[in-house]
Design a protein around this motif. Structure first.
Motif, PDB file in Angstrom:
ATOM      1  N   GLY A   9      15.159  72.205  76.522  1.00  0.00           N
ATOM      2  CA  GLY A   9      13.726  72.479  76.528  1.00  0.00           C
ATOM      3  C   GLY A   9      12.963  71.323  75.926  1.00  0.00           C
ATOM      4  N   VAL A  10      11.672  71.305  76.184  1.00  0.00           N
ATOM      5  CA  VAL A  10      10.824  70.306  75.543  1.00  0.00           C
ATOM      6  C   VAL A  10      10.590  70.737  74.099  1.00  0.00           C
ATOM      7  CG1 VAL A  10       8.567  69.156  75.592  1.00  0.00           C
ATOM      8  CG2 VAL A  10       9.745  69.670  77.740  1.00  0.00           C
ATOM      9  N   TYR A  11      10.463  72.037  73.885  1.00  0.00           N
ATOM     10  CA  TYR A  11      10.214  72.611  72.557  1.00  0.00           C
ATOM     11  C   TYR A  11       8.966  72.022  71.921  1.00  0.00           C
ATOM     12  CZ  TYR A  11      14.899  74.493  73.179  1.00  0.00           C
ATOM     13  OH  TYR A  11      15.999  75.154  73.674  1.00  0.00           O
ATOM     14  N   ASP A  12       7.938  71.821  72.750  1.00  0.00           N
ATOM     15  CA  ASP A  12       6.660  71.324  72.261  1.00  0.00           C
ATOM     16  C   ASP A  12       5.848  72.507  71.737  1.00  0.00           C
ATOM     17  OD1 ASP A  12       4.736  69.378  71.732  1.00  0.00           O
ATOM     18  OD2 ASP A  12       3.864  69.471  73.736  1.00  0.00           O
ATOM     19  N   LEU A  13       5.105  72.305  70.704  1.00  0.00           N
ATOM     20  CA  LEU A  13       4.305  73.378  70.102  1.00  0.00           C
ATOM     21  C   LEU A  13       5.182  74.608  69.902  1.00  0.00           C
ATOM     22  CD1 LEU A  13       1.077  72.903  72.263  1.00  0.00           C
ATOM     23  CD2 LEU A  13       1.460  72.081  69.935  1.00  0.00           C
ATOM     24  N   PHE A  14       6.240  74.450  69.146  1.00  0.00           N
ATOM     25  CA  PHE A  14       7.278  75.475  68.985  1.00  0.00           C
ATOM     26  C   PHE A  14       6.668  76.845  68.713  1.00  0.00           C
ATOM     27  CE2 PHE A  14      10.806  77.792  67.209  1.00  0.00           C
ATOM     28  CZ  PHE A  14      11.889  77.331  67.938  1.00  0.00           C
ATOM     29  N   HIS A  15       7.126  77.850  69.478  1.00  0.00           N
ATOM     30  CA  HIS A  15       6.577  79.206  69.379  1.00  0.00           C
ATOM     31  C   HIS A  15       7.684  80.233  69.550  1.00  0.00           C
ATOM     32  CE1 HIS A  15       6.880  79.432  73.759  1.00  0.00           C
ATOM     33  NE2 HIS A  15       6.290  78.257  73.810  1.00  0.00           N
ATOM     34  N   VAL A  16       7.314  81.499  69.494  1.00  0.00           N
ATOM     35  CA  VAL A  16       8.296  82.590  69.515  1.00  0.00           C
ATOM     36  C   VAL A  16       9.123  82.616  70.801  1.00  0.00           C
ATOM     37  CG1 VAL A  16       6.796  84.434  70.437  1.00  0.00           C
ATOM     38  CG2 VAL A  16       8.633  84.997  68.817  1.00  0.00           C
ATOM     39  N   GLY A  17       8.582  82.158  71.907  1.00  0.00           N
ATOM     40  CA  GLY A  17       9.359  82.088  73.144  1.00  0.00           C
ATOM     41  C   GLY A  17      10.539  81.142  73.008  1.00  0.00           C
ATOM     42  N   HIS A  18      10.308  80.015  72.356  1.00  0.00           N
ATOM     43  CA  HIS A  18      11.402  79.073  72.095  1.00  0.00           C
ATOM     44  C   HIS A  18      12.441  79.726  71.184  1.00  0.00           C
ATOM     45  CE1 HIS A  18       8.146  75.822  72.713  1.00  0.00           C
ATOM     46  NE2 HIS A  18       8.866  75.906  73.821  1.00  0.00           N
ATOM     47  N   LEU A  19      11.969  80.362  70.139  1.00  0.00           N
ATOM     48  CA  LEU A  19      12.879  81.025  69.205  1.00  0.00           C
ATOM     49  C   LEU A  19      13.697  82.100  69.920  1.00  0.00           C
ATOM     50  CD1 LEU A  19      13.898  81.315  66.321  1.00  0.00           C
ATOM     51  CD2 LEU A  19      12.000  82.910  65.906  1.00  0.00           C
ATOM     52  N   ALA A  42       9.918  64.479  79.460  1.00  0.00           N
ATOM     53  CA  ALA A  42       8.886  65.521  79.506  1.00  0.00           C
ATOM     54  C   ALA A  42       7.717  65.066  80.373  1.00  0.00           C
ATOM     55  CB  ALA A  42       8.403  65.866  78.100  1.00  0.00           C
ATOM     56  N   LEU A  43       7.324  63.818  80.220  1.00  0.00           N
ATOM     57  CA  LEU A  43       6.250  63.250  81.039  1.00  0.00           C
ATOM     58  C   LEU A  43       6.641  63.271  82.511  1.00  0.00           C
ATOM     59  CD1 LEU A  43       3.511  61.805  81.261  1.00  0.00           C
ATOM     60  CD2 LEU A  43       4.706  59.658  80.810  1.00  0.00           C
ATOM     61  N   LEU A  44       7.872  62.902  82.801  1.00  0.00           N
ATOM     62  CA  LEU A  44       8.372  62.912  84.172  1.00  0.00           C
ATOM     63  C   LEU A  44       8.378  64.323  84.755  1.00  0.00           C
ATOM     64  CD1 LEU A  44       9.703  61.102  86.392  1.00  0.00           C
ATOM     65  CD2 LEU A  44      11.900  61.740  85.395  1.00  0.00           C
ATOM     66  N   ALA A  45       8.834  65.303  83.972  1.00  0.00           N
ATOM     67  CA  ALA A  45       8.971  66.677  84.455  1.00  0.00           C
ATOM     68  C   ALA A  45       7.647  67.429  84.512  1.00  0.00           C
ATOM     69  CB  ALA A  45       9.952  67.441  83.561  1.00  0.00           C
ATOM     70  N   LYS A  46       6.791  67.206  83.537  1.00  0.00           N
ATOM     71  CA  LYS A  46       5.577  68.013  83.418  1.00  0.00           C
ATOM     72  C   LYS A  46       4.294  67.258  83.732  1.00  0.00           C
ATOM     73  CE  LYS A  46       7.574  71.321  80.280  1.00  0.00           C
ATOM     74  NZ  LYS A  46       7.290  72.670  80.661  1.00  0.00           N
ATOM     75  N   GLY A  47       4.401  65.938  83.850  1.00  0.00           N
ATOM     76  CA  GLY A  47       3.223  65.155  84.186  1.00  0.00           C
ATOM     77  C   GLY A  47       2.333  64.833  83.000  1.00  0.00           C
ATOM     78  N   ARG A  48       2.781  65.163  81.802  1.00  0.00           N
ATOM     79  CA  ARG A  48       2.021  64.848  80.590  1.00  0.00           C
ATOM     80  C   ARG A  48       2.995  64.746  79.421  1.00  0.00           C
ATOM     81  NH1 ARG A  48       1.310  70.196  81.736  1.00  0.00           N
ATOM     82  NH2 ARG A  48       1.981  71.589  80.089  1.00  0.00           N
ATOM     83  N   PRO A  49       2.656  63.952  78.445  1.00  0.00           N
ATOM     84  CA  PRO A  49       3.556  63.827  77.288  1.00  0.00           C
ATOM     85  C   PRO A  49       3.425  65.042  76.373  1.00  0.00           C
ATOM     86  CG  PRO A  49       1.594  62.499  76.935  1.00  0.00           C
ATOM     87  CD  PRO A  49       1.488  63.070  78.327  1.00  0.00           C
ATOM     88  N   PRO A  53       5.578  64.695  68.707  1.00  0.00           N
ATOM     89  CA  PRO A  53       6.541  63.616  69.003  1.00  0.00           C
ATOM     90  C   PRO A  53       7.995  64.102  68.945  1.00  0.00           C
ATOM     91  CG  PRO A  53       5.011  62.975  67.243  1.00  0.00           C
ATOM     92  CD  PRO A  53       4.783  64.420  67.516  1.00  0.00           C
ATOM     93  N   LEU A  54       8.858  63.421  69.673  1.00  0.00           N
ATOM     94  CA  LEU A  54      10.271  63.784  69.781  1.00  0.00           C
ATOM     95  C   LEU A  54      10.934  63.961  68.427  1.00  0.00           C
ATOM     96  CD1 LEU A  54      12.915  64.242  71.342  1.00  0.00           C
ATOM     97  CD2 LEU A  54      13.204  61.757  71.372  1.00  0.00           C
ATOM     98  N   VAL A  55      10.760  63.024  67.521  1.00  0.00           N
ATOM     99  CA  VAL A  55      11.459  63.088  66.234  1.00  0.00           C
ATOM    100  C   VAL A  55      11.095  64.378  65.486  1.00  0.00           C
ATOM    101  CG1 VAL A  55       9.747  61.713  64.936  1.00  0.00           C
ATOM    102  CG2 VAL A  55      12.147  61.741  64.215  1.00  0.00           C
ATOM    103  N   GLU A  56       9.857  64.827  65.600  1.00  0.00           N
ATOM    104  CA  GLU A  56       9.438  66.065  64.939  1.00  0.00           C
ATOM    105  C   GLU A  56       9.975  67.295  65.667  1.00  0.00           C
ATOM    106  OE1 GLU A  56       5.214  66.106  64.116  1.00  0.00           O
ATOM    107  OE2 GLU A  56       5.270  64.006  63.484  1.00  0.00           O
ATOM    108  N   ARG A  57       9.952  67.279  67.004  1.00  0.00           N
ATOM    109  CA  ARG A  57      10.501  68.404  67.771  1.00  0.00           C
ATOM    110  C   ARG A  57      11.990  68.554  67.494  1.00  0.00           C
ATOM    111  NH1 ARG A  57      10.307  67.253  73.091  1.00  0.00           N
ATOM    112  NH2 ARG A  57       9.587  65.134  72.822  1.00  0.00           N
TER     113      ARG A  57
END
Length: 155
Positions: A9-19, A42-49, A53-57
């Motif tokens: 997963g991208v796990y961006d803006l981590f939320h309960v769905g990810h959990l 993520a940019l390639l798959a979703k069209g936006r970054p 940032p990756l290190v935080e995710r």
């Protein structure tokens, strides 16, 4: 023999769905690897970054008690990732089930003996919805700032 699971997963803006995905996945394997998609993928798959940032995710996902290891995905083909991680089961949200992408994933992984398991997608919360809400708040804030400045500059 230990069953290795993989939950990408991208796990961006981590939320309960990810959990929920990670919690459910951990219950279906002995060792869970979370695949955190790189900013470029993520940019390639979703069209936006991603917003985060990756290190935080990566740090967030690594810290979840259900996750045994985290892996940075840097290639678009999950079979290439499988060559590196060697998992037995791949976990996805059920929004992939029955789609062309999901069916291709199932076919590709069946050839190497990997099962694809779907979990319920958390409909009421998604990173896309959260991002949309943030964008709306930002746009509203910009409009308010513009209106306030215009009012202050009136003669």
């Amino acid at each position: 023999m230990q069953t290795v699971g993989y939950a990408p997963g991208v796990y961006d803006l981590f939320h309960v769905g990810h959990l929920n995905i990670l919690r459910h996945a951990r219950g279906h394997c002995d060792y869970l690897v979370a695949g955190v998609v790189s900013d470029e993928m993520a940019l390639l798959a979703k069209g936006r970054p991603p917003v985060i940032p990756l290190v935080e995710r990566l740090e967030i996902v690594r810290s979840i008690r259900h996750v045994d290891a985290a892996f940075v995905e840097t290639v678009p083909d999950k079979l290439d990732t499988w060559q590196q991680v060697r998992f037995d089961v791949l976990f996805k949200g059920d929004d992939w089930r029955g789609t062309a992408k999901g069916e291709k994933l199932e076919r590709d992984f069946a050839e190497v003996g990997v099962r694809v398991v779907y979990f319920p997608y958390t409909v009421h919360t998604s990173s896309t919805q959260l991002r949309g809400a943030l964008d709306a708040l930002s746009a509203d804030s910009s409009r308010n700032h513009f209106t306030e400045n215009a009012a202050q500059n009136r003669p």
